[in-house]
Every structure is written in structure tokens, then in C-alpha cells.
Design an enzyme around this catalytic site. Structure first.
Site, PDB file in Angstrom:
ATOM      1  N   ASP A  66       7.215  53.137  24.455  1.00 26.46           N
ATOM      2  CA  ASP A  66       6.660  54.065  25.444  1.00 26.46           C
ATOM      3  C   ASP A  66       7.101  55.488  25.118  1.00 26.46           C
ATOM      4  O   ASP A  66       6.632  56.441  25.733  1.00 26.46           O
ATOM      5  CB  ASP A  66       7.132  53.680  26.848  1.00 26.46           C
ATOM      6  N   HIS A  68       4.445  57.657  26.960  1.00 27.08           N
ATOM      7  CA  HIS A  68       5.571  57.958  27.874  1.00 27.08           C
ATOM      8  C   HIS A  68       5.121  57.893  29.347  1.00 27.08           C
ATOM      9  O   HIS A  68       5.159  58.898  30.056  1.00 27.08           O
ATOM     10  CB  HIS A  68       6.170  59.342  27.554  1.00 27.08           C
ATOM     11  N   ILE A  69       4.724  56.680  29.752  1.00 23.03           N
ATOM     12  CA  ILE A  69       4.197  56.522  31.120  1.00 23.03           C
ATOM     13  C   ILE A  69       5.046  55.587  31.991  1.00 23.03           C
ATOM     14  O   ILE A  69       4.588  55.135  33.045  1.00 23.03           O
ATOM     15  CB  ILE A  69       2.739  55.987  31.102  1.00 23.03           C
ATOM     16  N   ARG A 114      14.270  56.637  25.112  1.00 25.37           N
ATOM     17  CA  ARG A 114      13.897  57.888  24.443  1.00 25.37           C
ATOM     18  C   ARG A 114      13.601  57.597  22.978  1.00 25.37           C
ATOM     19  O   ARG A 114      14.281  56.770  22.353  1.00 25.37           O
ATOM     20  CB  ARG A 114      15.031  58.919  24.516  1.00 25.37           C
ATOM     21  N   GLU A 124       6.819  63.761  20.807  1.00 29.23           N
ATOM     22  CA  GLU A 124       5.826  63.416  21.831  1.00 29.23           C
ATOM     23  C   GLU A 124       4.966  64.637  22.082  1.00 29.23           C
ATOM     24  O   GLU A 124       5.534  65.705  22.344  1.00 29.23           O
ATOM     25  CB  GLU A 124       6.522  62.965  23.115  1.00 29.23           C
TER      26      GLU A 124
HETATM   27  O1  LIG Z   1      13.633  60.363  32.118  1.00 28.46           O
HETATM   28  C1  LIG Z   1      12.704  60.023  32.845  1.00 28.46           C
HETATM   29  O2  LIG Z   1      12.715  60.227  34.063  1.00 28.46           O
HETATM   30  C2  LIG Z   1      11.515  59.341  32.264  1.00 28.46           C
HETATM   31  O3  LIG Z   1      11.575  59.216  30.909  1.00 28.46           O
HETATM   32  C3  LIG Z   1      10.248  60.061  32.661  1.00 28.46           C
HETATM   33  O4  LIG Z   1       9.970  59.711  33.920  1.00 28.46           O
END
Ligand SMILES: O=C(O)[C@H](O)CO
Length: 308
Positions: free
Chosen positions: A249, A273-274, A225, A254
Site C-alpha cells: 500500500d 497508500h489508501i 511505509r 509515492e
Molecule cells: O501515517 C498514516 O496515518 C497513514 O499512512 C496515512 O493515513
């Protein structure tokens, strides 16, 4: 997705890839028995108040749960489902891809090739850092950290080290990782992968204190995060050559605004964030989130329930 069992059960789905506008969500949750959300929906006291006393279960289609006010949910006896395990492989795979893209400067290299920067072969041009004989550090050892290490091992990594609130021998043994202090993790890692959850304890934990102890050749990777990183400190560390590169990522906020200083740095690779974005994994996450919701509504054990 909102569920109102009084009249049915009936389901109302937000049929868009864009997040539900907050005002709309606050209106629609009224009287619902269950909510299936994604990480863009903040499930806080205001939303729980708006939902009212019928609400029994919140199921998030994510492994991260920093968008949920756990205290507020617990206080109201609302059960929570989430989606661990099904995304582990996909996130680990992306983390390795991001690590290699950052350490071997792939984004810079394709840009040079496309824009005329590719001249004659030059000895030190676009040199990066290799994994062979390196020490890889993991901040927060869980399923994803283990999966990353398993994938990196064939690259001839010399040593895996990790830190966490306490040693986790059952996981560490799987990858022969050594438990070290936070400071040692910073000092020894050639590659540092952040895999911890965002909690009040980990908020901003990757700051000047960490970066200033890292090696000049170190590559910092974050697929957990954005909130665990102090981005001003990271910018300073990257722009002054204190560390070699970063692959992110996840960011705060975001999306990261396109004018953000981190975007100006060649040694910072930023993805939107992929990490869990494969068809297989997103389908598995959706199914698990739906099954958690339904089990919670029936008062049955959820396939993956977060213990509050
Ligand atoms: O927490 C999650 O599941 C990821 O960051 C997004 O798929």
C-alpha cells in the site's frame, strides 16, 4: 492549515487535495504559531527556520511521523500531535483485504475474467495460498499489528509470530503471538505483514537478507511505509520466484511511477497508500489533528501528543 495567533487567531487553509507547493508553504508559514499538516509536507529545519520563533505546535494528520524532523522540533521546543488509534481498524481492514487480494490473486483473476483469459475450468489455474493452518508473522507489533491478527484469526491461522526491538508481552498476549528473532520471522512466516514505523533503524530493513530467508510460498504485505523496503531486492525476490507475492500500500516514491518494474509483476499488488481511506476514519483523523493543534496552541495537554 496554518495558524497565526498574533492577528486573531486566524487560520489559513490550503483548500486542495494536492499538496501545498513547497515554495508556497515556506512563504506562508512565516510567523505562524501552529501548523496542521499531512504526510506530504516535510517539516524539516528549513521549514522551521522559515516559520520562525512563534511556532509552538505541529499537528500531523497521520499516525506516521517520518515526514517530521523530530530532532529539529525537539531542539526548538515545538510540540507535536499525531493521530494514532482512530485509524487502527481501517488500516487493519485494508491490510487484510490486500493480503487476500495478493494471496488469492484477485487482481490477476478479475483481469483474466475481463480480458478473455477465462477458458474452461482448469485444475491449477490461478491457484494461490490460503490462510488456514498458516503462520502469520508481524514485523513491528503495535496497535495495528494486533488489529490485523484479530481479523485474521477467524481464518484459522495456526500461529502468530512477531519481532520488534524487544518483546511486547502486553500486546502479544492479546493475540497469543510468539516473539521470535528477525531471522525466524523470515523463515517461519507464510504471510509477513510489515507494521513498523519508518525510522533510521527500520529503513530498508526488508531487503535481500530478509527475502532470501523467506519461504517460496510466502506473501509479503506492507502497509507501513515504503522506506522500510528495498524495492530492487523485492523486485528480484518476486521476479525469480524466491517468494510468492507482495501486496504494497506504500512505496518509494509515492506515487510510484507507472513505468516502475514492480508494476510489471503479476504477483505484486500495488495500492496508492489508501490504508486509512474511509470516510469515518479520515473524519476522525481530521478532528483529532485539529483538536491536537488547538490544545497545543492553548498550552493544554493534547489528546494525542508525540513524546519527543
Ligand atoms: O501515517 C498514516 O496515518 C497513514 O499512512 C496515512 O493515513
Amino acid at each position: 492549515m496554518l495558524v497565526n495567533a498574533l492577528t486573531g487567531p486566524s487560520f489559513e487553509m490550503w483548500d486542495s487535495d494536492e499538496p501545498v507547493p513547497r515554495v508556497e508553504l515556506l512563504k506562508k508559514v512565516k510567523g505562524c504559531d501552529g501548523i496542521l499538516c499531512v504526510l506530504t509536507e516535510k517539516i524539516d529545519a528549513q521549514l522551521l527556520e522559515a516559520a520562525g520563533p512563534n511556532l509552538k505546535v505541529v499537528s500531523t494528520m497521520s499516525v506516521g511521523f517520518d515526514h517530521l524532523s523530530l530532532d529539529e522540533l525537539k531542539k526548538r521546543g515545538i510540540r507535536v500531535g499525531y493521530t494514532p488509534d482512530v485509524l487502527t481498524d481501517c488500516v487493519a481492514e485494508l491490510t487484510v483485504a490486500l493480503l487476500l487480494a495478493t494471496s488469492r490473486r484477485l487482481i490477476e483473476a478479475t483481469h483474466e475474467a475481463k480480458t478473455g483469459g477465462w477458458g474452461t475450468w482448469r485444475t491449477l489455474w490461478l491457484c494461490g495460498h490460503e490462510l488456514a493452518n498458516s503462520t502469520v508473522g508481524i514485523l513491528g507489533l503495535g496497535r495495528i499489528g494486533v488489529a490485523i491478527a484479530e481479523r485474521l484469526k477467524p481464518f484459522k491461522v495456526k500461529k502468530f509470530i512477531y519481532t520488534d526491538v524487544a518483546p511486547r508481552p502486553e500486546l502479544a498476549n492479546m493475540i497469543e503471538a510468539e516473539y521470535v528473532s528477525f531471522d525466524e520471522l523470515a523463515k517461519q512466516s507464510d504471510f509477513l505483514a510489515v507494521c513498523c514505523a519508518l525510522t533510521p533503524e527500520t529503513h530498508g530493513i526488508c531487503n535481500w537478507n530478509l527475502f532470501s530467508k523467506m519461504k517460496k510460498n510466502a506473501i509479503f504485505i506492507n502497509t507501513s511505509r515504503g522506506g522500510v523496503v528495498n524495492q530492487e531486492d523485492l523486485y528480484e525476490a518476486l521476479s525469480t520466484g524466491l517468494i510468492a507475492g507482495a501486496g504494497l500500500d506504500v512505496t518509494t516514491p509515492e506515487p510510484l511511477p507507472t513505468h516502475h518494474p514492480l508494476f510489471t509483476l503479476k504477483n505484486c499488488v500495488i495500492l496508492p497508500h489508501i490504508a486509512s481511506a474511509s470516510y469515518t476514519t479520515r473524519n476522525a483523523m481530521s478532528a483529532l489533528a485539529a483538536n491536537n493543534l488547538l490544545a497545543g496552541l492553548r498550552g493544554e495537554p493534547m489528546p494525542k501528543e508525540l513524546k519527543l
